[in-house]
Enzyme design. Structure first.
Site, PDB file in Angstrom:
ATOM      1  N   GLU A 121      37.475   7.553  19.167  1.00  0.00           N
ATOM      2  CA  GLU A 121      37.504   8.800  19.582  1.00  0.00           C
ATOM      3  C   GLU A 121      38.645   9.348  18.465  1.00  0.00           C
ATOM      4  O   GLU A 121      38.507  10.693  18.564  1.00  0.00           O
ATOM      5  CB  GLU A 121      38.276   8.830  21.081  1.00  0.00           C
ATOM      6  CG  GLU A 121      37.282   8.766  22.130  1.00  0.00           C
ATOM      7  CD  GLU A 121      37.051   7.117  22.387  1.00  0.00           C
ATOM      8  OE1 GLU A 121      37.720   6.430  21.643  1.00  0.00           O
ATOM      9  OE2 GLU A 121      36.630   6.925  23.386  1.00  0.00           O
ATOM     10  N   ASP A 162      35.331  29.905 -20.166  1.00  0.00           N
ATOM     11  CA  ASP A 162      35.272  28.583 -19.384  1.00  0.00           C
ATOM     12  C   ASP A 162      34.884  28.265 -18.142  1.00  0.00           C
ATOM     13  O   ASP A 162      34.395  27.222 -17.780  1.00  0.00           O
ATOM     14  CB  ASP A 162      36.948  27.986 -19.511  1.00  0.00           C
ATOM     15  CG  ASP A 162      37.514  27.687 -20.826  1.00  0.00           C
ATOM     16  OD1 ASP A 162      36.733  27.279 -21.865  1.00  0.00           O
ATOM     17  OD2 ASP A 162      38.825  27.930 -21.214  1.00  0.00           O
ATOM     18  N   VAL A 185      32.673   3.637  25.843  1.00  0.00           N
ATOM     19  CA  VAL A 185      34.309   3.870  25.575  1.00  0.00           C
ATOM     20  C   VAL A 185      34.634   3.384  24.680  1.00  0.00           C
ATOM     21  O   VAL A 185      35.359   3.932  23.645  1.00  0.00           O
ATOM     22  CB  VAL A 185      34.799   4.220  26.874  1.00  0.00           C
ATOM     23  CG1 VAL A 185      36.291   4.728  26.537  1.00  0.00           C
ATOM     24  CG2 VAL A 185      34.377   5.365  27.900  1.00  0.00           C
ATOM     25  N   ASN A 203      38.237  -1.350  18.037  1.00  0.00           N
ATOM     26  CA  ASN A 203      36.937  -1.031  18.802  1.00  0.00           C
ATOM     27  C   ASN A 203      36.024  -2.403  18.763  1.00  0.00           C
ATOM     28  O   ASN A 203      35.645  -2.655  19.752  1.00  0.00           O
ATOM     29  CB  ASN A 203      36.155  -0.061  18.222  1.00  0.00           C
ATOM     30  CG  ASN A 203      36.683   1.329  18.436  1.00  0.00           C
ATOM     31  OD1 ASN A 203      37.750   1.409  18.683  1.00  0.00           O
ATOM     32  ND2 ASN A 203      35.978   2.392  18.227  1.00  0.00           N
ATOM     33  N   ASN A 260      42.283   3.483  22.361  1.00  0.00           N
ATOM     34  CA  ASN A 260      41.598   4.285  21.109  1.00  0.00           C
ATOM     35  C   ASN A 260      42.176   5.674  20.792  1.00  0.00           C
ATOM     36  O   ASN A 260      42.179   5.939  19.759  1.00  0.00           O
ATOM     37  CB  ASN A 260      40.416   4.444  21.615  1.00  0.00           C
ATOM     38  CG  ASN A 260      39.207   3.165  21.693  1.00  0.00           C
ATOM     39  OD1 ASN A 260      39.872   2.143  21.287  1.00  0.00           O
ATOM     40  ND2 ASN A 260      38.081   3.507  21.868  1.00  0.00           N
ATOM     41  N   ASP A 268      41.917  20.660 -22.470  1.00  0.00           N
ATOM     42  CA  ASP A 268      42.330  21.393 -23.738  1.00  0.00           C
ATOM     43  C   ASP A 268      43.539  20.839 -24.424  1.00  0.00           C
ATOM     44  O   ASP A 268      44.171  19.851 -23.908  1.00  0.00           O
ATOM     45  CB  ASP A 268      43.025  22.732 -23.090  1.00  0.00           C
ATOM     46  CG  ASP A 268      41.804  23.891 -22.698  1.00  0.00           C
ATOM     47  OD1 ASP A 268      40.753  23.556 -23.350  1.00  0.00           O
ATOM     48  OD2 ASP A 268      42.099  24.667 -21.845  1.00  0.00           O
TER      49      ASP A 268
HETATM   50  P1  ADP Z   1      42.961  25.978 -28.227  1.00  0.00           P
HETATM   51  O1  ADP Z   1      43.620  26.791 -27.229  1.00  0.00           O
HETATM   52  O2  ADP Z   1      41.940  25.236 -27.698  1.00  0.00           O
HETATM   53  O3  ADP Z   1      43.819  25.238 -29.346  1.00  0.00           O
HETATM   54  P2  ADP Z   1      41.885  28.832 -28.889  1.00  0.00           P
HETATM   55  O4  ADP Z   1      40.537  29.064 -28.674  1.00  0.00           O
HETATM   56  O5  ADP Z   1      42.961  29.342 -28.267  1.00  0.00           O
HETATM   57  O6  ADP Z   1      41.892  27.050 -28.993  1.00  0.00           O
HETATM   58  O7  ADP Z   1      42.399  29.238 -30.581  1.00  0.00           O
HETATM   59  C1  ADP Z   1      41.257  28.878 -31.573  1.00  0.00           C
HETATM   60  C2  ADP Z   1      41.609  29.190 -32.826  1.00  0.00           C
HETATM   61  O8  ADP Z   1      41.812  30.662 -33.030  1.00  0.00           O
HETATM   62  C3  ADP Z   1      43.343  28.588 -33.235  1.00  0.00           C
HETATM   63  O9  ADP Z   1      43.107  27.182 -33.883  1.00  0.00           O
HETATM   64  C4  ADP Z   1      43.801  29.530 -34.235  1.00  0.00           C
HETATM   65  O10 ADP Z   1      43.239  29.251 -35.536  1.00  0.00           O
HETATM   66  C5  ADP Z   1      43.102  30.758 -33.726  1.00  0.00           C
HETATM   67  N1  ADP Z   1      43.923  31.709 -32.914  1.00  0.00           N
HETATM   68  C6  ADP Z   1      44.627  31.324 -31.792  1.00  0.00           C
HETATM   69  N2  ADP Z   1      45.178  32.454 -31.260  1.00  0.00           N
HETATM   70  C7  ADP Z   1      45.141  33.167 -32.165  1.00  0.00           C
HETATM   71  C8  ADP Z   1      45.610  34.591 -31.980  1.00  0.00           C
HETATM   72  N3  ADP Z   1      46.411  35.034 -31.040  1.00  0.00           N
HETATM   73  N4  ADP Z   1      45.331  35.488 -33.178  1.00  0.00           N
HETATM   74  C9  ADP Z   1      44.579  35.016 -34.005  1.00  0.00           C
HETATM   75  N5  ADP Z   1      43.970  33.809 -34.205  1.00  0.00           N
HETATM   76  C10 ADP Z   1      44.330  32.915 -33.375  1.00  0.00           C
END
Ligand code: ADP
Ligand code: MG
Length: 879
Positions: A292, A626, A287, A688, A716, A334
């Site tokens: 425990e 992603d 024990v 213990n 315990n 990001d």
């Molecule tokens: P992050 O979010 O990593 O900055 P994105 O993949 O969202 O990158 O965007 C990549 C590129 O696409 C941007 O740098 C921009 O040039 C272009 N982009 C982002 N949003 C738009 C949109 N709504 N329309 C057109 N081009 C876009």
């Protein structure tokens, strides 16, 4: 309201008009809130039942699978056989108590996790009362009109009303991995059509991977196709690495206990001691050795930790991650929205050789054309259905609409003049989008996107006089210069068509474009990031930025937040990454801190390379692409506000505020929790060890049984358990974020833990023996009570000392963990009750102590505390 059949199978054969009529809804207005309330009452919530895995019975059975419980049961039986009914009963009661506590704690932990998962349920965009709203998808009712966009998980079974290039990944439902191209027309009623062929339906749980649509909710909750299949969510192993190590330790301990008890029993009997006495001793030893309270306390500490993290805006979806977080060695983040405020503002627009700067009210004629493109090739929508109010959508696009408004160009009126007839949506690997509009004569296509993506499609410059040839290099240079100032740069272009280009030929619509202008937007870093990055570096955690943005923009922001300190730092682009093989990437991955123009699909390669280097990787993401990287990372982190449902499903942690600093806070919290669990383990095992020393040494010194099993159980369970739970409230050590991360597989028992447990245990045992010897020479009938009381008291001083591994209790302050102080006070009161309440005296076989005897116990316990503080002091000196 007439009765709507939510069980009908043939929605796909019926015309949309007939269905909306049956559901009594106008697709452009949606249901009224009164109608929604009525339908909720009638049809229930849009939830799938029975999603949490373990049943109560399985949970209960789990409690008895523990080898420690089995040994205790054996001890109870032996006690019963040798005629010690009270002890036998006490042990049985204790077994049921611990199992009961364990059961309720696991249930609570499960519930807490289920609640956390429920918080992560997806949201749905609907139109109700004529307004577009974001609601929890649980609240959908039949008849709701739902808007779908790429990245959304379909929240209910929908009959599609109108769509644009909608493609849906139905693998969750049909197992078919090829995405399905949807349509809205009714299907002929002739043949039987399996789910995968119902092209005008979108089913709950499937994922919109491209395009957009809106549809009518025809089935919710368990009536949906996925509800019918009642497929359970994949159940992952609920125990954490720490719990697994503990389980292993429990097994080893059980063997140790059996061996040592049997040896002791055998040796005693061989020496000619009474068999009964030796049996009782063997049981007491067993024990004493078993902690425990341990399993229940560890589960609770983890679950409480997960709950605490919600308060920090980090939603943990799987319990083991609480631990893994504490071991993270690199965070891949990001840029947009996570490191930056995602609060885009247009800074400048370069068109026709002139730069318009934010604040100027009158643009030139060429700027005017660029603004038109910026608002038309744009998916931002107004919150109140176009009646004024804020804009919703991608912050980049909202910024464009707002800046255009400022110079007098209104998205709504432009759109009335040139309505959109077709679109080629944005995605992060193409980095551009195109929309086609019906003009007074013919059609106009507008394209916007990253300069490297759009400029190669341009052949001309657009001027009011007509098209002129363009110099791509010059424009590219201008774009790079803007990016180097930290701006996100978009290129705008247009092309006039006489007829609608073939919708399946994206190429045709995006070729031979006429360049309109470059727009620069700023997105300042969040203020708290620089400090969070510094914290990471001092905690031995590397920070890496992975972005789809331009290398120059990425580097400028990385410099500003301290991810790199050198303006010449290496930036690896997606293009360069694609050329590297596995070994090449492995060579670079430890140096590169900024990745730019990376496709989401490339993230997984970076994760794998880092892991191959021995890192524990936390990776953020928000898009559909992603998801694989999020799943592969040790800690996948999704965005709660901005991300897609798919990313959230793949991730283990959801950031409720999309903020990088929250990841760092969660890591700190993970380290704190694991630290406290280790402290508790040390605390329980040292206690213990003290009991074992006491029981083993007493017979060798010819002293009688110092303690009864029931006393040991009390120490315990109650004495360890209450303060153990209160350790959850122990604040982080001051230096938690100044130490390198622990390896995830590092043993539970860090170096130096065993000697400490053995030596301090010997100290406690020795103190108890001394007190026992003294009592035997004065009032022998009080000796067990004195030892029992000293044991409890010394556990109390010990738990106060162990609160910090290095700081003294004076530095910490007595009041810096009030729950613990409370637990200690309650335990002391309970101990007094056991000693001084006559009814309890007979159950626990105790006797009321005199003031002198009590003072001796207090004094001895305080002396122990002092010695332990001195040990900490010496360790501090040494470091
Ligand atoms: P992050 O979010 O990593 O900055 P994105 O993949 O969202 O990158 O965007 C990549 C590129 O696409 C941007 O740098 C921009 O040039 C272009 N982009 C982002 N949003 C738009 C949109 N709504 N329309 C057109 N081009 C876009
Ligand atoms: Mg983005």
């Amino acid at each position: 309201m007439g009765v709507i059949s939510t069980d009908s199978q043939n929605w796909h054969h019926r015309e949309v008009d007939a269905l909306t009529k049956e559901h009594q809804v106008d697709p452009s207005y949606g249901l009224s809130h009164l109608e929604v309330a009525a339908r909720r009452l009638r049809y229930g919530t849009n939830a799938l039942e029975n999603r949490t895995g373990r049943t109560k019975l399985a949970l209960l059975a789990d409690q008895f699978k523990n080898p420690m419980v089995i040994i205790l049961l054996g001890a109870a039986i032996i006690s019963g056989v040798i005629g010690d009914a009270i002890d036998a009963l006490a042990i049985v009661v204790i077994i049921f108590l611990t199992s009961g506590i364990g059961f309720f704690q696991s249930l609570r932990a499960d519930r807490a996790m289920a609640a956390l998962q429920a918080m992560a349920t997806p949201q749905a965009t609907v139109i109700r009362d004529g307004q577009i709203q974001l609601i929890a998808s649980d609240c959908l009712v039949p008849g709701d009109i739902v808007y779908l966009e790429a990245g959304n998980q379909v929240p209910a079974d929908l009959r599609l009303i109108e769509l644009s290039q909608l493609r849906v990944d139905e693998s969750a439902l049909t197992g078919e991995s090829v995405t399905v191209c949807k349509q809205s027309a009714a299907l002929p009623a002739s043949a039987y059509s399996p789910l995968g062929d119902r092209l005008n339906m979108a089913f709950r749980g499937t994922i919109a991977s491209h395009g957009r649509a809106h549809g009518l909710v025809v089935a919710i909750g368990m009536s949906t196709e996925i509800g019918k299949i009642a497929r359970l969510l994949d159940q992952n192993d609920p125990s954490t690495p720490l719990q697994k190590q503990l389980a292993l330790f429990g097994k080893r301990l059980a063997i140790f206990v059996i061996v040592i008890s049997a040896a002791f029993f055998g040796a005693g009997v061989w020496r000619g001691e009474p068999v009964m006495q030796m049996a009782l001793l063997a049981i007491s030893l067993a024990v004493a050795a078993i902690p425990e309270a341990l399993p229940a306390v560890v589960t609770v500490l983890l679950a409480l930790g997960a709950r605490h993290m919600v308060g920090l805006h980090a939603l943990v979806r799987r319990l083991p991650l609480v631990e893994t977080l504490g071991s993270v060695t690199v965070i891949c983040s990001d840029k947009t929205g996570t490191l930056t405020q995602n609060c885009m503002q247009v800074e400048c627009l370069a068109a026709g050789g002139r730069v318009w700067e934010s604040g100027e009210s009158v643009p030139g004629p060429l700027h005017h054309a660029a603004w038109q493109a910026a608002v038309l090739c744009n998916d931002a929508r107004q919150a109140n259905g176009g009646l004024g109010g804020g804009w919703l959508g991608d912050p980049t696009e909202v910024a464009l609409v707002e800046a255009a408004n400022f110079v007098g160009i209104n998205k709504n009126s432009e759109q009335l003049r040139w309505p959109r007839v077709q679109e080629y949506p944005f995605d992060s690997s193409r980095r551009r989008m195109t929309t086609l509009h019906k003009a007074e004569v013919g059609f106009i296509a507008f394209t916007k996107g990253a300069p490297e993506s759009v400029l190669p499609c341009c052949q001309f410059k657009w001027t009011t006089e007509g098209l002129i040839p363009l110099d791509q290099d010059e424009l590219m240079q201008q774009a790079t210069m803007m990016a180097a100032q930290g701006m996100r740069v978009l290129a705008l272009a247009r092309r006039d068509h006489l007829a609608i280009p073939d919708p399946n030929q994206t190429l045709e619509a995006e070729q031979q474009l006429a360049f309109l202008g470059l727009i620069g937007l700023i997105d300042p870093p969040r203020v708290e990031i620089a400090a969070a990055v510094r914290d990471c570096l001092s905690a031995g955690i590397a920070v890496i930025m992975i972005t789809g943005d331009h290398p120059a923009t990425a580097l400028a922001i990385a410099l500003r937040v301290g991810i790199v300190s050198d303006a010449e730092a290496k930036v690896l682009t997606g293009q360069e990454l694609a050329l590297l093989d596995k070994g090449g990437l492995l060579e670079q991955v430890d140096q590169v801190k900024v990745y730019a123009r990376v496709d989401p699909a490339q993230k997984i390669r970076i994760v794998e390379a880092l892991q191959a280097r021995g890192h524990v990787v936390a990776m953020t993401g928000d898009g559909i692409n992603d998801a694989p990287a999020l799943q592969r990372a040790d800690v996948g982190v999704a965005m709660g506000k901005g991300g897609t449902d798919v990313a959230r499903q793949a991730a283990g942690i959801v950031l409720l505020d999309d903020n990088f600093a929250t990841i760092v806070a969660a890591i700190r919290e993970g380290r704190r929790i694991v630290g406290n669990i280790r402290k508790f383990i040390r605390y329980a095992l040292t206690g213990n060890s003290g009991e074992m020393w006491l029981l083993l040494l007493a017979p060798m010194l010819m002293l009688p049984m110092p303690l009864l099993p029931i006393h040991i159980l009390w120490v315990n369970l109650v004495t360890d358990g209450l303060p153990g739970l209160a350790l959850a409230a122990e604040p982080a050590e001051r230096n938690v974020m100044l130490q390198p991360p622990r390896a995830p597989d590092e043993s539970l028992f860090s170096i130096g833990m065993w000697p400490h447990i053995l030596v301090v245990g010997l100290l406690i045992g020795g103190l108890c023996l001394t007190v026992q010897a003294w009592a035997l020479s004065t009032t022998p009938e009080h000796s067990q009570t004195m030892v029992f009381t000293l044991m409890t008291f010394s556990q109390m001083t010990y738990v106060m000392v162990i609160r910090s591994e290095s700081q003294s209790l004076w530095r910490l302050g007595l009041y810096s963990n009030l729950p613990l102080l409370g637990a200690v006070v309650v335990t002391l009161f309970l101990q007094m009750a056991l000693i001084y309440i006559p009814a309890l005296n007979s159950v626990f076989q105790t006797a009321p102590l005199s003031l002198v005897e009590l003072s001796i116990c207090v004094g001895a316990a305080l002396a122990l505390g002092l010695l332990l503080e001195i040990e900490k002091g010496l360790l501090r000196r040494k470091i």
